[in-house]
Design a protein around this motif. Structure first.
Motif, mmCIF file in Angstrom:
data_model
loop_
_atom_site.group_PDB
_atom_site.id
_atom_site.type_symbol
_atom_site.label_atom_id
_atom_site.label_comp_id
_atom_site.label_asym_id
_atom_site.label_seq_id
_atom_site.Cartn_x
_atom_site.Cartn_y
_atom_site.Cartn_z
ATOM 1 N N GLN A 32 3.539 38.151 -14.369
ATOM 2 C CA GLN A 32 3.334 38.573 -12.982
ATOM 3 C C GLN A 32 2.369 39.755 -12.892
ATOM 4 N N TYR A 33 2.517 40.702 -13.810
ATOM 5 C CA TYR A 33 1.654 41.883 -13.761
ATOM 6 C C TYR A 33 0.202 41.502 -14.023
ATOM 7 N N LEU B 228 -1.332 38.592 -13.771
ATOM 8 C CA LEU B 228 -1.900 37.792 -12.687
ATOM 9 C C LEU B 228 -2.090 38.628 -11.422
ATOM 10 N N GLY B 229 -1.097 39.457 -11.110
ATOM 11 C CA GLY B 229 -1.181 40.293 -9.914
ATOM 12 C C GLY B 229 -2.362 41.244 -9.987
ATOM 13 N N ILE C 202 7.503 33.411 -11.432
ATOM 14 C CA ILE C 202 6.117 33.892 -11.436
ATOM 15 C C ILE C 202 5.451 33.563 -10.104
ATOM 16 N N THR D 35 4.609 37.216 -8.412
ATOM 17 C CA THR D 35 3.247 37.706 -8.633
ATOM 18 C C THR D 35 2.711 38.382 -7.358
ATOM 19 N N TRP E 294 -5.839 29.663 -7.591
ATOM 20 C CA TRP E 294 -4.534 30.321 -7.414
ATOM 21 C C TRP E 294 -3.930 29.941 -6.061
#
Lengths: 290, 282
Positions: free
Chosen positions: A81-82, A84-85, A162, A166, B19
């Protein structure tokens, strides 16, 4: 003067009373339960057992499995998550075409009920009617029974987590990026730094404190994971994908072994405290400087 | 500002679109499932209505007609959510206002310690609290009632509500209070004429955030309700495990559960974001 004091107390009183009654008192109640045995519904009175519940945990294979799964869920989902975020926040920071529309899409999953999100992903990976197997079939592969195999099932849970969280990382990292002073960035660009160098050597270090805070906030929430596991795998196959909260729930409210359930819950609490206390001290320090 | 050449610009765009597709697709799959006949659900990846499958309202009609449970759950979710969000915002607002305007001393705790103590309740795992709360509620006759749920959700939302309201009241300069006091205004007048109007966006944001948490909440509802007071997330989760899953019906219920927040996010997205990130990163 006296009236001021009364107003002052009245303002704080309800909040303090509610938290003492419904948070602090249950917290201590649970601690007492974890040191004893209480067969609720069987008419067995509370009986002090000392540390025997905790001793039993050490020898409990199902507990160890749930603890291991919980650690896996937290470490894998929060780090993905981190990353991608952060990537999404940096991507939007570079002002791509259509930036404002992207933002809404990148945020909304975190607003939705985790139970519905879990169900949504279960539907994606259902073996007869799930989109995943339809696409595999289109590519000429055999259908996979995702939820009947431990690691596949856990991957589906992690995918749902996720997908849902995210956005949380993105939201706070993006808000922080918007407050990053632009002059060091511009100065580096004038000196001929590439976009990636600016990110690596200027922006990332400035985001460090906020990164630690969001990672810890997420980790504290992720440790409590229940909803998605409950809906997607229900702990199965067998109990192989169970999380700690789910095991505690089963012991406490399916088998009505309150003492043992409280002991499980308290080990979870210790983990939460171990993650949260450094963060709270850290945030407190930040706040006192501003 | 970093400038991208057009190749970089468009590859970034494509990555973000990918995404966005990952985000949208599962939702799209679920929502379209609610409009497919059983035969179409089993037939293969039917994606586009009127092209791949003929949309039907069959499942929606059945869920609304047959499952009285769903309409009752909606009412339960709405009542517990609205009542607890209002209570948490009000009580949290009082605490937030007090902590920004007066000096407190509870034992060795000063204002900042009290604020952190309130906030720290938010990180407690519900599984620790819920067993004793279940026992307490059984004694008080609050198990499986809307009132019980509303009370628990108020507690559950109070830390975050107090914290957000504190952040908003902190942004209202205390000089305004001082000058009003010089002009002879009472505390009540300062609160109702100055603080509350200025904090209105904050109050709305806090209310929405609390409402969202209550609407989506699962574990307290799972343990504290079993029939009469069941909320929407519980009905969704219960369907999936009891009698062999009726995928189409659960899809309808899950869609009903997420629809209000999807709508709120699209309509009030920016305000909600401002609420969630209040006082962040400055």
């Amino acid at each position: 003067m006296q009236k001021t004091a009364l107003t002052r107390r009245t303002l704080l009183l309800p909040a303090v009373v509610i938290l003492l009654g419904l948070s602090i008192f249950p917290l201590l109640f649970s601690l007492a339960l974890s040191f004893g045995d209480w067969g609720l519904g069987r008419g067995v009175p509370y009986e002090w057992r000392g540390l025997s519940n905790y001793a039993a945990l050490l020898a409990d294979g199902r507990y160890r499995n749930a603890a291991f799964n919980t650690v896996l869920y937290v470490v894998i989902t929060v780090s993905v998550q981190y990353i991608l975020g952060l990537a999404l926040a940096w991507g939007l920071f570079l002002r791509p075409p259509g930036g404002r529309i992207f933002r809404v899409f990148f945020i909304f999953p975190m607003m939705l009920a985790p139970v519905a999100v879990g169900y949504m992903w279960r539907l994606m990976f259902q073996s007869r009617i799930g989109a995943a197997n339809f696409f595999l079939a289109a590519l000429g592969f055999e259908p996979v029974r995702w939820l009947s195999a431990r690691w596949f099932a856990m991957s589906v849970v992690m995918m749902a987590e996720i997908w849902q969280w995210t956005p949380f990382m993105f939201l706070f990292l993006y808000a922080a990026l918007m407050n990053v002073p632009t002059s060091p960035i511009d100065a580096a660009l004038v000196d001929g730094a590439s976009g990636f160098q600016v990110f690596r050597h200027i922006v990332l270090p400035m985001l460090m404190p906020i990164s630690i805070a969001v990672i810890m906030l997420r980790a504290v929430e992720a440790v409590k994971i229940l909803d998605t596991v409950y809906v997607i795998t229900h702990g199965g196959p067998g109990n192989t994908t169970e999380s700690l909260t789910m095991y505690g729930y089963n012991v406490g409210l399916q088998y009505f072994n309150l003492g043992y359930a409280a002991a499980i819950a308290y080990t979870l609490l210790l983990v939460v405290v171990a993650i949260a206390v450094p963060v709270i001290i850290f945030i407190k320090k930040e706040v006192s400087y501003t | 500002m970093i400038r991208l050449n057009s190749v970089q610009r468009w590859s970034l765009f494509v990555a973000l679109v990918l995404w966005a597709i990952f985000v949208i697709f599962p939702l799209y799959w679920m929502v379209t499932t609610t409009f497919k006949l059983r035969a179409d659900i089993y037939a293969g990846p039917a994606l586009i209505p009127w092209v791949d499958f003929a949309p039907t309202l069959e499942h929606w009609a059945r869920v609304v007609a047959r499952y009285q449970q769903v309409t009752r759950a909606m009412a339960n979710s709405a009542v517990a959510g609205l009542a607890s969000a209002a209570a948490a915002t009000f009580i949290g607002g009082m605490a937030g206002y007090g902590l920004t305007r007066f000096q407190y001393k509870l034992g060795f705790l000063r204002n900042r310690d009290i604020a952190f103590w309130i906030l720290s309740n938010r990180v407690l795992p519900p599984i620790v609290l819920v067993l004793p709360i279940f026992i307490m509620f059984r004694t008080a006759g609050l198990v499986d009632s809307r009132a019980g749920l509303a009370i628990v959700y108020t507690m559950f939302n109070l830390p975050i509500a107090a914290w957000l309201m504190l952040e908003y009241f902190k942004q209202i300069p205390i000089d305004l209070d001082e000058s009003a006091k010089v002009d002879g205004a009472s505390y009540m007048q300062i609160l109702t004429r100055i603080a509350l109007p200025l904090a209105r966006p904050g109050i709305i944001a806090t209310f929405l955030v609390c409402l969202m948490f209550a609407w989506n909440e699962f574990i307290y509802a799972l343990i504290l309700t079993f029939s009469r007071a069941q909320t929407l997330p519980l009905v969704v989760a219960g369907q999936a495990t009891q009698h062999g899953p009726q995928w189409w019906d659960i899809a309808v219920m899950a869609t009903i559960t997420i629809a209000p927040l999807l709508l709120v996010t699209i309509l009030l997205g920016n305000r909600l974001i401002a609420g969630l990130t209040a006082g962040w990163g400055q």
